[in-house]
Scaffold this motif. Structure first.
Motif, short mmCIF file in Angstrom:
data_model
loop_
_atom_site.label_atom_id
_atom_site.label_comp_id
_atom_site.label_asym_id
_atom_site.label_seq_id
_atom_site.Cartn_x
_atom_site.Cartn_y
_atom_site.Cartn_z
N PRO A 142 0.80 -1.23 0.00
CA PRO A 142 0.00 0.00 0.00
C PRO A 142 0.83 1.28 0.00
CG PRO A 142 -0.19 -1.19 2.09
CD PRO A 142 0.48 -2.10 1.14
N GLU A 143 2.03 1.22 0.61
CA GLU A 143 2.84 2.45 0.64
C GLU A 143 3.35 2.85 -0.74
OE1 GLU A 143 5.51 -0.94 2.28
OE2 GLU A 143 3.40 -0.30 2.41
N ASN A 144 3.28 1.93 -1.71
CA ASN A 144 3.71 2.24 -3.07
C ASN A 144 2.54 2.55 -4.01
OD1 ASN A 144 6.34 1.85 -2.28
ND2 ASN A 144 6.52 -0.19 -3.16
N ILE A 145 1.34 2.63 -3.45
CA ILE A 145 0.16 2.96 -4.25
C ILE A 145 -0.31 4.36 -3.84
CG2 ILE A 145 -2.17 2.28 -4.93
CD1 ILE A 145 -1.46 -0.57 -4.07
N PRO A 146 -0.22 5.33 -4.74
CA PRO A 146 -0.51 6.72 -4.36
C PRO A 146 -2.00 7.01 -4.21
CG PRO A 146 0.01 6.61 -6.69
CD PRO A 146 0.23 5.22 -6.15
N TRP A 147 -2.29 8.01 -3.40
CA TRP A 147 -3.65 8.52 -3.21
C TRP A 147 -3.74 9.94 -3.75
CZ3 TRP A 147 -8.02 6.23 -1.08
CH2 TRP A 147 -7.83 5.01 -0.42
N PRO B 169 -3.48 0.37 -21.85
CA PRO B 169 -3.88 1.49 -21.00
C PRO B 169 -5.08 1.14 -20.13
CG PRO B 169 -3.45 2.23 -23.24
CD PRO B 169 -3.46 0.74 -23.29
N ILE B 170 -4.90 1.20 -18.81
CA ILE B 170 -5.92 0.78 -17.85
C ILE B 170 -6.05 1.83 -16.76
CG2 ILE B 170 -6.48 -0.91 -16.03
CD1 ILE B 170 -6.84 -2.12 -18.71
N TYR B 171 -7.28 2.07 -16.33
CA TYR B 171 -7.54 2.82 -15.10
C TYR B 171 -8.19 1.87 -14.10
CZ TYR B 171 -6.59 7.64 -16.53
OH TYR B 171 -5.98 8.81 -16.90
N VAL C 56 -4.84 10.30 -11.86
CA VAL C 56 -5.88 11.26 -11.51
C VAL C 56 -5.21 12.60 -11.28
CG1 VAL C 56 -7.70 11.87 -9.88
CG2 VAL C 56 -7.31 9.47 -10.46
N GLU C 57 -5.52 13.55 -12.16
CA GLU C 57 -4.87 14.86 -12.17
C GLU C 57 -3.35 14.67 -12.19
OE1 GLU C 57 -6.73 17.85 -9.70
OE2 GLU C 57 -8.71 16.95 -9.97
N ASP C 58 -2.64 15.04 -11.14
CA ASP C 58 -1.17 14.93 -11.19
C ASP C 58 -0.65 13.70 -10.46
OD1 ASP C 58 -1.94 15.82 -8.70
OD2 ASP C 58 -0.30 17.26 -8.48
N VAL C 59 -1.54 12.79 -10.07
CA VAL C 59 -1.13 11.59 -9.34
C VAL C 59 -1.15 10.40 -10.30
CG1 VAL C 59 -1.66 10.05 -7.42
CG2 VAL C 59 -2.03 12.52 -7.18
N LYS C 60 0.01 9.74 -10.45
CA LYS C 60 0.14 8.62 -11.38
C LYS C 60 0.45 7.33 -10.64
CE LYS C 60 1.72 11.41 -15.30
NZ LYS C 60 2.75 11.56 -16.37
N ALA C 61 -0.12 6.23 -11.14
CA ALA C 61 0.10 4.91 -10.53
C ALA C 61 1.53 4.43 -10.79
CB ALA C 61 -0.90 3.91 -11.09
N ILE D 265 -8.90 9.24 -3.78
CA ILE D 265 -8.87 8.21 -4.81
C ILE D 265 -7.54 7.48 -4.74
CG2 ILE D 265 -9.07 7.70 -7.26
CD1 ILE D 265 -10.56 10.35 -7.61
N LYS D 266 -7.60 6.17 -4.54
CA LYS D 266 -6.41 5.33 -4.59
C LYS D 266 -6.14 5.00 -6.05
CE LYS D 266 -4.36 1.40 -2.18
NZ LYS D 266 -4.59 0.38 -1.12
N VAL D 267 -4.98 5.39 -6.54
CA VAL D 267 -4.66 5.27 -7.96
C VAL D 267 -3.84 4.00 -8.16
CG1 VAL D 267 -3.73 6.44 -9.99
CG2 VAL D 267 -4.68 7.79 -8.10
N ILE D 268 -4.55 2.90 -8.39
CA ILE D 268 -3.90 1.60 -8.57
C ILE D 268 -3.31 1.48 -9.98
CG2 ILE D 268 -4.31 -0.90 -8.60
CD1 ILE D 268 -6.58 -0.32 -6.51
N ALA D 269 -4.06 1.92 -10.98
CA ALA D 269 -3.57 1.99 -12.35
C ALA D 269 -4.15 3.24 -13.00
CB ALA D 269 -3.95 0.74 -13.14
N GLY D 270 -3.36 3.87 -13.88
CA GLY D 270 -3.82 5.10 -14.52
C GLY D 270 -3.32 6.32 -13.78
#
Length: 320
Positions: free
Chosen positions: A147-152, A181-183, A169-174, A162-167
């Motif tokens: 979890p510490e490597n998955i950004p919010w 290409p997956i979200y 959101v704004e300036d936060v990248k998985a 929003i937990k950004v697992i893939a894809g």
């Protein structure tokens, strides 16, 4: 003149329940009677939430895959993964496992020793993502992401996370690498949020939480265990928490998974744990698996015995 409201949600599907793996119950909106495939997504299983007493937890003993990717996301409890390419991982709450089956793999997903011995809650998801024909026979790959490597991402009004697992959101990248290409997002809100999804991608929204959410510019109501299928039409997707919290203190937090991807656009042939492009390729997958080309994992018999013992204990307790 008021702008016309765009209808984005094409249908809402209620998940059905069925047993999978070693006997655990899932809620499955995809595939369903009205939606067999949502290119590139093949399956969405909601595992739990369930409470296990000591000795009752079950998983999925050794089984094969070829031609696609399995994605496991844990909210509570844990799984232990082994596969025939020597990979091993213990998935705790917040972990994501992204396994590319490719040319073929045998793997097992079993409850952790702690969950089996002590009991406790389990809650998570498994998603199957198709691979294009050119990648179906690539070497299997395993990504085990804590979890510490998955950004919010957090909205400026602090009402949406929003937990950004893939894809992105704004300036936060998985941090997870995907073949197409997956979200894959875990969106939680007590307010409103407008999510941009790249052009060319359609989306699905699965409500895994008791609180109702409004989805799309037309504000379609999506209840727990329902999947909304969207045609974004190049416009942002609106999310809004719908239920008042106790005491008039705002809205109850709504929680959904958001899945979006660029369609592969190829014919598929599928049978159980194999997803290929032709019937001949399916037959070859079965031949290769039976001949041992997928490999094996030591301890298979012990895992089956643990599963049988857990199921017997649950039956004795009247839980089946």
């Amino acid at each position: 003149m008021a702008s016309k409201i765009l209808k984005q949600v094409s249908r809402v599907i209620t998940a059905h329940r069925q047993r999978e793996g070693g006997g655990f119950m899932v809620r499955r909106p995809l595939p369903s009677g009205s939606l067999d495939y949502a290119d590139p997504f093949l399956m969405l299983d909601h595992l739990g939430p369930v409470h296990y007493e000591p000795g009752e937890a079950v998983g999925a003993p050794d089984h094969p895959h070829r031609g696609f990717e399995t994605v496991t996301y844990i909210l509570e409890g844990g799984f232990e993964h082994h596969d025939s390419h020597g990979n091993h991982g213990v998935l705790s709450p917040g972990y994501v496992q992204w396994m590319t089956a490719g040319s073929g793999v045998i793997h097992s997903e079993m409850p952790t020793e702690e969950l089996l011995k002590k009991g406790g809650n389990f809650h998570g998801f498994q998603i199957w993502v198709n691979l294009p024909a050119k990648d179906k026979m690539i070497r299997p790959r395993y990504q085990d992401v804590p979890p510490e490597n998955i950004p919010w991402f957090e909205s400026t009004d602090k009402q949406t996370k929003i937990k950004v697992i893939a894809g992105e959101v704004e300036d936060v990248k998985a941090n997870i690498d995907t073949h197409t290409p997956i979200y894959f997002l875990d969106l939680r809100t007590t307010g409103k949020y407008s999510l941009n999804i790249p052009e060319g991608m359609d989306a699905m929204v699965y409500n895994y939480h008791p609180a109702t959410i409004l989805v799309g510019q037309e504000k379609t109501k999506v209840e727990e265990s329902q999947l909304a299928v969207l045609k974004t039409q190049g416009q942002p997707v609106e999310f809004e928490a719908a239920e008042e919290a106790a005491g008039g203190s705002g809205k109850k937090e709504a929680r959904v998974l958001v899945l979006a991807g660029t369609p592969i656009g190829e014919k598929i042939a599928r049978y159980g744990p194999f997803v290929m492009n032709t019937e001949d390729e399916l037959r070859q997958a079965m031949v290769d698996m039976r001949s041992g080309k997928f490999g094996e994992i030591s301890g298979s018999f012990e895992r089956m015995c643990k599963t049988d013992e857990a199921n017997a204990r649950r039956r004795q307790a009247g839980k089946d």
